[in-house]
Design a protein around this motif. Structure first.
Motif, PDB file in Angstrom:
ATOM      1  N   ALA A 122      54.208   3.596 -69.401  1.00  0.00           N
ATOM      2  CA  ALA A 122      54.010   3.436 -67.957  1.00  0.00           C
ATOM      3  C   ALA A 122      53.412   4.726 -67.421  1.00  0.00           C
ATOM      4  CB  ALA A 122      55.333   3.129 -67.257  1.00  0.00           C
ATOM      5  N   VAL A 123      52.564   4.603 -66.396  1.00  0.00           N
ATOM      6  CA  VAL A 123      51.924   5.789 -65.827  1.00  0.00           C
ATOM      7  C   VAL A 123      51.591   5.534 -64.368  1.00  0.00           C
ATOM      8  CG1 VAL A 123      49.623   5.041 -66.587  1.00  0.00           C
ATOM      9  CG2 VAL A 123      50.057   7.480 -66.136  1.00  0.00           C
ATOM     10  N   LEU A 124      51.736   6.569 -63.540  1.00  0.00           N
ATOM     11  CA  LEU A 124      51.326   6.482 -62.144  1.00  0.00           C
ATOM     12  C   LEU A 124      49.860   6.867 -62.002  1.00  0.00           C
ATOM     13  CD1 LEU A 124      54.268   8.186 -60.176  1.00  0.00           C
ATOM     14  CD2 LEU A 124      53.777   5.739 -60.364  1.00  0.00           C
ATOM     15  N   ALA A 125      49.209   6.304 -61.017  1.00  0.00           N
ATOM     16  CA  ALA A 125      47.848   6.729 -60.703  1.00  0.00           C
ATOM     17  C   ALA A 125      47.897   8.178 -60.228  1.00  0.00           C
ATOM     18  CB  ALA A 125      47.258   5.839 -59.619  1.00  0.00           C
ATOM     19  N   PRO A 126      46.953   9.013 -60.683  1.00  0.00           N
ATOM     20  CA  PRO A 126      46.958  10.408 -60.228  1.00  0.00           C
ATOM     21  C   PRO A 126      46.620  10.513 -58.751  1.00  0.00           C
ATOM     22  CG  PRO A 126      44.984   9.938 -61.508  1.00  0.00           C
ATOM     23  CD  PRO A 126      45.865   8.719 -61.614  1.00  0.00           C
ATOM     24  N   PHE A 127      47.072  11.615 -58.154  1.00  0.00           N
ATOM     25  CA  PHE A 127      46.804  11.926 -56.753  1.00  0.00           C
ATOM     26  C   PHE A 127      47.336  10.846 -55.813  1.00  0.00           C
ATOM     27  CE2 PHE A 127      43.635  13.981 -59.434  1.00  0.00           C
ATOM     28  CZ  PHE A 127      43.904  15.311 -59.128  1.00  0.00           C
ATOM     29  N   THR A 128      48.503  10.334 -56.178  1.00  0.00           N
ATOM     30  CA  THR A 128      49.236   9.429 -55.302  1.00  0.00           C
ATOM     31  C   THR A 128      50.653   9.968 -55.151  1.00  0.00           C
ATOM     32  OG1 THR A 128      49.918   8.025 -57.170  1.00  0.00           O
ATOM     33  CG2 THR A 128      47.913   7.391 -55.977  1.00  0.00           C
ATOM     34  N   ARG A 129      51.282   9.674 -54.034  1.00  0.00           N
ATOM     35  CA  ARG A 129      52.674  10.068 -53.800  1.00  0.00           C
ATOM     36  C   ARG A 129      53.536   8.862 -54.128  1.00  0.00           C
ATOM     37  NH1 ARG A 129      53.370  13.142 -48.363  1.00  0.00           N
ATOM     38  NH2 ARG A 129      52.116  14.574 -49.629  1.00  0.00           N
ATOM     39  N   ASP A 130      54.285   8.953 -55.236  1.00  0.00           N
ATOM     40  CA  ASP A 130      54.981   7.767 -55.721  1.00  0.00           C
ATOM     41  C   ASP A 130      56.099   8.186 -56.677  1.00  0.00           C
ATOM     42  OD1 ASP A 130      55.596   5.102 -56.061  1.00  0.00           O
ATOM     43  OD2 ASP A 130      53.588   4.521 -56.751  1.00  0.00           O
ATOM     44  N   ALA A 131      56.834   7.191 -57.127  1.00  0.00           N
ATOM     45  CA  ALA A 131      57.909   7.397 -58.104  1.00  0.00           C
ATOM     46  C   ALA A 131      57.730   6.390 -59.230  1.00  0.00           C
ATOM     47  CB  ALA A 131      59.272   7.231 -57.439  1.00  0.00           C
ATOM     48  N   LEU A 132      57.858   6.864 -60.454  1.00  0.00           N
ATOM     49  CA  LEU A 132      57.744   5.995 -61.627  1.00  0.00           C
ATOM     50  C   LEU A 132      59.150   5.691 -62.119  1.00  0.00           C
ATOM     51  CD1 LEU A 132      55.859   4.596 -63.673  1.00  0.00           C
ATOM     52  CD2 LEU A 132      56.013   6.672 -65.061  1.00  0.00           C
ATOM     53  N   ARG A 133      59.529   4.402 -62.044  1.00  0.00           N
ATOM     54  CA  ARG A 133      60.865   3.971 -62.493  1.00  0.00           C
ATOM     55  C   ARG A 133      60.741   3.367 -63.881  1.00  0.00           C
ATOM     56  NH1 ARG A 133      60.086   3.025 -57.300  1.00  0.00           N
ATOM     57  NH2 ARG A 133      59.071   1.044 -57.741  1.00  0.00           N
ATOM     58  N   VAL A 134      61.463   3.945 -64.830  1.00  0.00           N
ATOM     59  CA  VAL A 134      61.393   3.483 -66.215  1.00  0.00           C
ATOM     60  C   VAL A 134      62.798   3.413 -66.799  1.00  0.00           C
ATOM     61  CG1 VAL A 134      59.080   4.384 -66.633  1.00  0.00           C
ATOM     62  CG2 VAL A 134      61.063   5.840 -67.076  1.00  0.00           C
ATOM     63  N   GLU A 135      62.927   2.644 -67.866  1.00  0.00           N
ATOM     64  CA  GLU A 135      64.166   2.589 -68.636  1.00  0.00           C
ATOM     65  C   GLU A 135      63.849   3.083 -70.040  1.00  0.00           C
ATOM     66  OE1 GLU A 135      66.434  -1.130 -70.103  1.00  0.00           O
ATOM     67  OE2 GLU A 135      67.395  -0.602 -68.188  1.00  0.00           O
ATOM     68  N   VAL A 136      64.549   4.108 -70.485  1.00  0.00           N
ATOM     69  CA  VAL A 136      64.271   4.696 -71.796  1.00  0.00           C
ATOM     70  C   VAL A 136      65.570   4.824 -72.589  1.00  0.00           C
ATOM     71  CG1 VAL A 136      62.284   6.006 -70.958  1.00  0.00           C
ATOM     72  CG2 VAL A 136      64.547   7.071 -70.966  1.00  0.00           C
ATOM     73  N   ARG A 137      65.412   4.993 -73.885  1.00  0.00           N
ATOM     74  CA  ARG A 137      66.548   5.300 -74.757  1.00  0.00           C
ATOM     75  C   ARG A 137      66.242   6.592 -75.493  1.00  0.00           C
ATOM     76  NH1 ARG A 137      68.623   0.261 -78.196  1.00  0.00           N
ATOM     77  NH2 ARG A 137      70.415   1.662 -78.365  1.00  0.00           N
ATOM     78  N   GLY A 138      67.296   7.348 -75.780  1.00  0.00           N
ATOM     79  CA  GLY A 138      67.129   8.525 -76.607  1.00  0.00           C
ATOM     80  C   GLY A 138      66.916   8.113 -78.052  1.00  0.00           C
ATOM     81  N   TYR A 139      66.402   9.034 -78.853  1.00  0.00           N
ATOM     82  CA  TYR A 139      66.155   8.772 -80.271  1.00  0.00           C
ATOM     83  C   TYR A 139      66.750   9.891 -81.119  1.00  0.00           C
ATOM     84  CZ  TYR A 139      63.222   4.646 -79.936  1.00  0.00           C
ATOM     85  OH  TYR A 139      62.781   3.351 -79.744  1.00  0.00           O
ATOM     86  N   ARG A 140      67.240   9.519 -82.281  1.00  0.00           N
ATOM     87  CA  ARG A 140      67.765  10.494 -83.229  1.00  0.00           C
ATOM     88  C   ARG A 140      67.014  10.376 -84.553  1.00  0.00           C
ATOM     89  NH1 ARG A 140      73.632   7.589 -84.325  1.00  0.00           N
ATOM     90  NH2 ARG A 140      72.817   5.685 -85.305  1.00  0.00           N
TER      91      ARG A 140
END
Length: 483
Positions: free
Chosen positions: A433-451
């Motif tokens: 997922a990525v936000l458009a550059p030069f915009t004021r926004d928040a990127l909401r993502v769900e991630v997991r850690g890795y070992r």
């Protein structure tokens, strides 16, 4: 300028199209194949060095022209001086392909041998790139391996050999195409290397650990011209407080120097509000025990406790003053330009049930420094402020660099930036997922850690450099036997 010089200059400039945002990843194989043929046919080592220099000048002037933007548009240096400084910097960077060309023509004998010449040139190119990424604190931007981020099949080699190993493979394939594309064994080797890359892309070197984590990455898009103006301090604070309130999550990440104050100067109520909804990683300058200040990241937790990270690999001329260059800062406006570096090894931060290792802006260019946190770290987070480079190639190029760090470590890489590109990168190097550059926004993502740990995470750049050295030594040994 001779026709051959013009061709080398244009080939260098065209190679930039192999990198982000253009993504024509097969193109460097072609442009380098043509450059290597020029080197092979060069009458003297000096001619090969000159062609390498001209190629490098085209490559870096096209690829890192954003240096001019940071000096003139943002830093306020007068245009002629900024243009000259950019040319001088790119000329320095062009010395490294010139060195590779000189040594190749000096060491290769006059009888073309496609396989032997290809391995020699791959070894020399890799060692020259490593040297560029090491001398004077290093500048490995646009290292050849970055062009092979996903979807390139060669990306599968990154967890094994890192970006320098990828550079070796790309240079090797380019040389095989340039020297022996009509011959059976060189062509077979090219096909085999690419096919094996596809196989490697299917290997999962690490595995998820812990429950999914809801993360929000904030991109304030505060102009650099306003960010450090004391009268506009409220703009930064209000921007990030509003984004945090509107996007609650288990972990909130703010970019590098999101609040343009020292941490102990930030109003306590602002820190409390940032940490109300969950845990927060804040990019902010911090005081050091020695009385200076560091470019840092502070982890805020609802109970009021905090942990910190101090950037260890600083940018010369941007974050510290090299000896003898104090005059430079009379020509540009760079606030907080004399940071103190943090220790090279720092423990991951315990946040939101994960062990998070921050890296700040330029630090993610150095894969061997990022892997110091392995295998303890489960998640990597980059905090950046590339507003210094305006609307240029710097933002997508930096995102591509982060893709290689995710691949090399087998860890997700989260990026919170002021102006772009704020993104979440999966352990396989793909941008989730990525936000458009030069915009004021928040990127909401769900991630997991890795070992777990990748081969590169365990051994760093050593195997790639050893491979490059052995390729050169084997070629020289074969040459001595033939004399």
């Amino acid at each position: 300028m001779k026709r051959q010089d013009t061709a080398a200059l244009l080939l260098g400039a065209a190679t930039v199209l192999g990198f982000a945002p253009f993504g024509l990843f097969p193109l460097p194989l072609l442009t380098l194949a043509l450059l290597f043929r020029m080197w092979r046919k060069a009458p003297t080592p000096r001619t090969a060095a000159w062609l390498g220099f001209v190629w490098g000048l085209g490559f870096f002037l096209a690829g890192v022209s954003w240096v001019y933007v940071s000096l003139h548009d943002v830093g306020g240096m007068i245009a002629p001086l900024a243009a000259f400084a950019t040319l001088l910097f790119c000329s320095y960077l062009a010395l490294f392909p010139a060195l590779a060309g000189y040594l190749f023509r000096r060491l290769a004998d006059n009888t073309p041998r496609p396989l032997r010449d290809a391995f020699l040139i791959a070894g020399l190119w890799t060692l020259a790139e490593w040297l560029r990424g090491t001398l004077f604190t290093g500048f490995p931007w646009l290292a050849l391996g970055y062009s092979q981020s996903p979807p390139s099949p060669l990306a599968g080699y990154a967890p094994l050999l890192g970006s320098y190993g990828l550079a070796f493979i790309v240079a090797l394939l380019a040389a095989l195409l340039g020297f022996g594309w009509r011959r059976f064994w060189p062509a077979l080797l090219v096909v085999g290397v690419i096919a094996f890359g596809f196989v490697l892309r299917g290997i999962g070197w690490t595995e998820p650990v812990g429950a999914p984590l809801r993360v929000v990455l904030l991109q304030g898009n505060v102009p650099q011209s306003l960010k450090w103006d004391p009268k506009r301090l409220s703009l930064s604070i209000e921007t990030y407080l509003r984004l945090a309130r509107e996007n609650p999550a288990q972990l909130t990440v703010l970019p590098e120097t999101a609040i343009p104050l020292l941490f102990d100067e930030v109003p306590r109520e602002v820190l409390r509000e940032l940490a109300v909804g969950g845990e927060t990683l804040l990019g902010v300058a911090v005081r050091t025990m020695q009385g200076g200040y560091a470019n840092g990241a502070v982890a805020l937790q609802p109970g009021g406790s905090s942990q910190g990270y101090a950037k260890s690999h600083l940018v010369p001329f941007g974050e510290f003053v090299p000896p003898g260059f104090a005059w430079f800062f009379d020509l540009v406006r760079i606030p907080m330009s004399n940071f103190t570096s943090g220790p090279p090894r720092q423990p991951p931060l315990a946040l939101a049930g994960q062990k998070i290792m921050p890296n700040i802006c330029y630090e993610d260019l150095f894969g061997e420094e990022v892997i110091r946190a392995l295998p303890e770290a489960t998640l990597l987070v980059n905090l950046s402020n590339t507003a210094w480079f305006g609307d240029s190639l710097a933002q997508p190029q930096h995102l591509q660099i982060a893709q290689l760090r995710a691949l090399e470590t087998g860890r997700p890489m989260l990026r919170a930036t002021n102006t772009g590109m704020t993104a979440a990168i999966a352990p396989d190097g793909t941008v989730a997922a990525v936000l458009a550059p030069f915009t004021r926004d928040a990127l909401r993502v769900e991630v997991r850690g890795y070992r777990g740990i990748t081969p590169y995470g365990r051994r760093g750049n050593g195997p790639a450099l050893l491979l490059a050295l052995l390729a050169c030594l084997a070629t020289l040994r074969g040459r001595r036997k033939s004399l």
